[in-house]
Scaffold this motif. Structure first.
Motif, mmCIF file in Angstrom:
data_model
loop_
_atom_site.group_PDB
_atom_site.id
_atom_site.type_symbol
_atom_site.label_atom_id
_atom_site.label_comp_id
_atom_site.label_asym_id
_atom_site.label_seq_id
_atom_site.Cartn_x
_atom_site.Cartn_y
_atom_site.Cartn_z
ATOM 1 N N LYS A 216 0.813 -1.221 0.000
ATOM 2 C CA LYS A 216 0.000 0.000 0.000
ATOM 3 C C LYS A 216 0.847 1.271 0.000
ATOM 4 C CE LYS A 216 -0.623 0.295 5.050
ATOM 5 N NZ LYS A 216 -1.628 0.359 6.130
ATOM 6 N N GLY A 217 2.139 1.142 0.339
ATOM 7 C CA GLY A 217 2.966 2.341 0.456
ATOM 8 C C GLY A 217 3.953 2.580 -0.671
ATOM 9 N N TYR A 218 4.138 1.611 -1.586
ATOM 10 C CA TYR A 218 5.156 1.761 -2.625
ATOM 11 C C TYR A 218 4.593 1.447 -4.019
ATOM 12 C CZ TYR A 218 8.624 1.709 1.147
ATOM 13 O OH TYR A 218 9.340 1.995 2.275
ATOM 14 N N LEU A 219 4.933 2.303 -4.960
ATOM 15 C CA LEU A 219 4.687 2.062 -6.373
ATOM 16 C C LEU A 219 6.056 2.036 -7.031
ATOM 17 C CD1 LEU A 219 2.592 1.788 -8.683
ATOM 18 C CD2 LEU A 219 2.627 4.288 -8.878
ATOM 19 N N VAL A 220 6.482 0.861 -7.490
ATOM 20 C CA VAL A 220 7.875 0.697 -7.909
ATOM 21 C C VAL A 220 7.989 0.533 -9.414
ATOM 22 C CG1 VAL A 220 8.427 -0.370 -5.690
ATOM 23 C CG2 VAL A 220 7.910 -1.825 -7.645
ATOM 24 N N GLU B 200 14.401 -10.450 -2.244
ATOM 25 C CA GLU B 200 14.844 -11.331 -1.170
ATOM 26 C C GLU B 200 14.212 -10.909 0.143
ATOM 27 O OE1 GLU B 200 19.057 -9.250 0.139
ATOM 28 O OE2 GLU B 200 19.108 -10.732 -1.500
ATOM 29 N N ASN B 201 13.977 -11.907 1.000
ATOM 30 C CA ASN B 201 13.423 -11.653 2.336
ATOM 31 C C ASN B 201 12.137 -10.828 2.290
ATOM 32 O OD1 ASN B 201 15.642 -13.027 3.516
ATOM 33 N ND2 ASN B 201 16.866 -11.140 3.442
ATOM 34 N N GLY B 202 11.299 -11.118 1.289
ATOM 35 C CA GLY B 202 10.018 -10.436 1.202
ATOM 36 C C GLY B 202 10.100 -8.985 0.777
ATOM 37 N N ALA B 203 11.202 -8.605 0.133
ATOM 38 C CA ALA B 203 11.370 -7.222 -0.310
ATOM 39 C C ALA B 203 12.043 -7.189 -1.675
ATOM 40 C CB ALA B 203 12.201 -6.426 0.700
ATOM 41 N N CYS B 204 11.745 -6.149 -2.431
ATOM 42 C CA CYS B 204 12.478 -5.930 -3.684
ATOM 43 C C CYS B 204 13.548 -4.879 -3.432
ATOM 44 C CB CYS B 204 11.535 -5.494 -4.809
ATOM 45 S SG CYS B 204 10.676 -3.928 -4.556
ATOM 46 N N ILE B 205 14.641 -4.999 -4.150
ATOM 47 C CA ILE B 205 15.777 -4.100 -3.948
ATOM 48 C C ILE B 205 15.851 -3.131 -5.112
ATOM 49 C CG2 ILE B 205 18.271 -3.954 -3.636
ATOM 50 C CD1 ILE B 205 18.147 -6.893 -2.641
ATOM 51 N N ILE B 206 15.748 -1.852 -4.787
ATOM 52 C CA ILE B 206 15.831 -0.790 -5.795
ATOM 53 C C ILE B 206 16.781 0.281 -5.284
ATOM 54 C CG2 ILE B 206 14.583 1.025 -7.028
ATOM 55 C CD1 ILE B 206 12.131 -0.660 -7.016
ATOM 56 N N ALA B 207 17.777 0.612 -6.088
ATOM 57 C CA ALA B 207 18.749 1.656 -5.738
ATOM 58 C C ALA B 207 19.341 1.419 -4.346
ATOM 59 C CB ALA B 207 18.103 3.044 -5.823
ATOM 60 N N GLY B 208 19.578 0.155 -4.022
ATOM 61 C CA GLY B 208 20.191 -0.195 -2.748
ATOM 62 C C GLY B 208 19.250 -0.231 -1.569
ATOM 63 N N LYS B 209 17.974 0.025 -1.785
ATOM 64 C CA LYS B 209 16.995 0.031 -0.694
ATOM 65 C C LYS B 209 16.062 -1.174 -0.802
ATOM 66 C CE LYS B 209 16.994 5.050 -0.139
ATOM 67 N NZ LYS B 209 16.164 6.284 -0.092
ATOM 68 N N ALA C 123 0.185 -10.512 0.271
ATOM 69 C CA ALA C 123 -0.977 -10.601 -0.615
ATOM 70 C C ALA C 123 -0.625 -10.279 -2.063
ATOM 71 C CB ALA C 123 -2.076 -9.660 -0.118
ATOM 72 N N ARG C 124 0.428 -9.483 -2.276
ATOM 73 C CA ARG C 124 0.786 -9.052 -3.624
ATOM 74 C C ARG C 124 2.009 -9.798 -4.178
ATOM 75 N NH1 ARG C 124 -1.401 -3.626 -4.738
ATOM 76 N NH2 ARG C 124 -2.631 -2.962 -2.950
ATOM 77 N N LYS C 125 2.597 -10.677 -3.388
ATOM 78 C CA LYS C 125 3.870 -11.288 -3.790
ATOM 79 C C LYS C 125 3.765 -12.026 -5.120
ATOM 80 C CE LYS C 125 7.557 -14.393 -2.304
ATOM 81 N NZ LYS C 125 8.071 -15.286 -1.232
ATOM 82 N N SER D 114 4.907 -12.168 -10.911
ATOM 83 C CA SER D 114 4.380 -12.341 -12.264
ATOM 84 C C SER D 114 4.618 -11.100 -13.117
ATOM 85 C CB SER D 114 2.878 -12.648 -12.193
ATOM 86 O OG SER D 114 2.332 -12.779 -13.497
ATOM 87 N N ALA D 115 4.387 -9.909 -12.517
ATOM 88 C CA ALA D 115 4.613 -8.654 -13.233
ATOM 89 C C ALA D 115 6.093 -8.481 -13.556
ATOM 90 C CB ALA D 115 4.103 -7.478 -12.405
ATOM 91 N N LEU D 116 6.970 -8.858 -12.626
ATOM 92 C CA LEU D 116 8.411 -8.749 -12.852
ATOM 93 C C LEU D 116 8.848 -9.695 -13.964
ATOM 94 C CD1 LEU D 116 11.069 -7.455 -11.952
ATOM 95 C CD2 LEU D 116 11.302 -9.279 -10.243
#
Length: 235
Positions: free
Chosen positions: A189-193, A202-211, A218-220, A225-227
């Protein structure tokens, strides 16, 4: 319709440019809405990124064209700027404000029409992936390919881009639908990537620009699939 501004303090030159634009319009089938300003301070005052092309005289009384272009570039990195001048020693400074070209006075129609055609080509090439964002200081135009991600917090959105970060008051939903055709995905709900910048998951997170940006459970599956679809679209 192409929004074009003429910034010229001499009426004779401004009228000549308007005449040339009308002739070019009749010959090319491109249609223009022309706005006339008599000085650099007029166009920079309350500038809102509303123009596609600006024809800018350099020598003016209150604010010269180069200074006006510098002010405009702070808000609008995409408008096509062409200088109208009888002096050729502004070339280096022109590069600093990403000026497309110079039209030398006295202006001939042939040279002007060639340069105007080039300006239109550049405008159309760059405009396909440009969005306009309302900021407290005016409208800011953003190249979609330069956005890492957008973060929502309260009533604010922070845009993280290759050119720096800035915050506006808006809802993330305002941009989700607009950006979804360009491989942006709401990871929670907080990020549009921007999937273009995802370096890993990894670990339930996507890595962008080192973050690490959380991908909700629910969206994993939809995110992966989108990736995968994005990766498959690459040449």
């Amino acid at each position: 319709m192409i929004q074009l501004a003429i910034v010229e303090d001499e009426d004779s030159y401004a009228n000549q440019l308007i005449e040339y634009i009308n002739q070019y319009q009749a010959e090319s089938g491109n249609y223009f809405k022309i706005s006339r300003f008599s000085d650099g301070d007029e166009i920079t005052h309350d500038y809102k990124g509303q123009f596609d092309i600006i024809l800018m005289d350099i020598e003016m009384k209150l604010m010269d064209g180069m200074t006006a272009a510098e002010e405009i570039r702070k808000l609008d990195s995409d408008v096509v700027i062409m200088f109208i001048t009888n002096m050729t020693n502004y070339a280096i400074r022109g590069y600093q404000v990403d000026a497309l070209d110079y039209v030398l006075k006295p202006v001939s129609y042939f040279a002007f029409s060639q340069k105007l055609g080039r300006a239109i080509s550049k405008m159309r090439k760059s405009s396909s992936k440009i969005i306009s964002v309302d900021t407290p200081s005016g409208v800011r135009k953003l190249d979609i390919d330069n956005i890492f991600y957008i973060e929502s917090e309260g009533h604010n959105l922070t845009f993280y881009t290759t050119g720096g970060d800035f915050t506006i008051r808006a809802k993330i939903g305002d941009f989700e639908e607009q950006l979804s055709p360009y491989y942006f995905f709401r990871s929670n709900k907080g990020y549009l990537v921007n999937l273009k910048f995802v370096d890993g998951v990894e670990n339930g997170a996507c890595i962008i620009a080192g973050k690490q940006l959380l991908v909700s459970r629910a969206r994993k599956n939809d995110f992966m699939s989108a990736l995968t679809d994005y990766m498959a679209s690459l040449p």
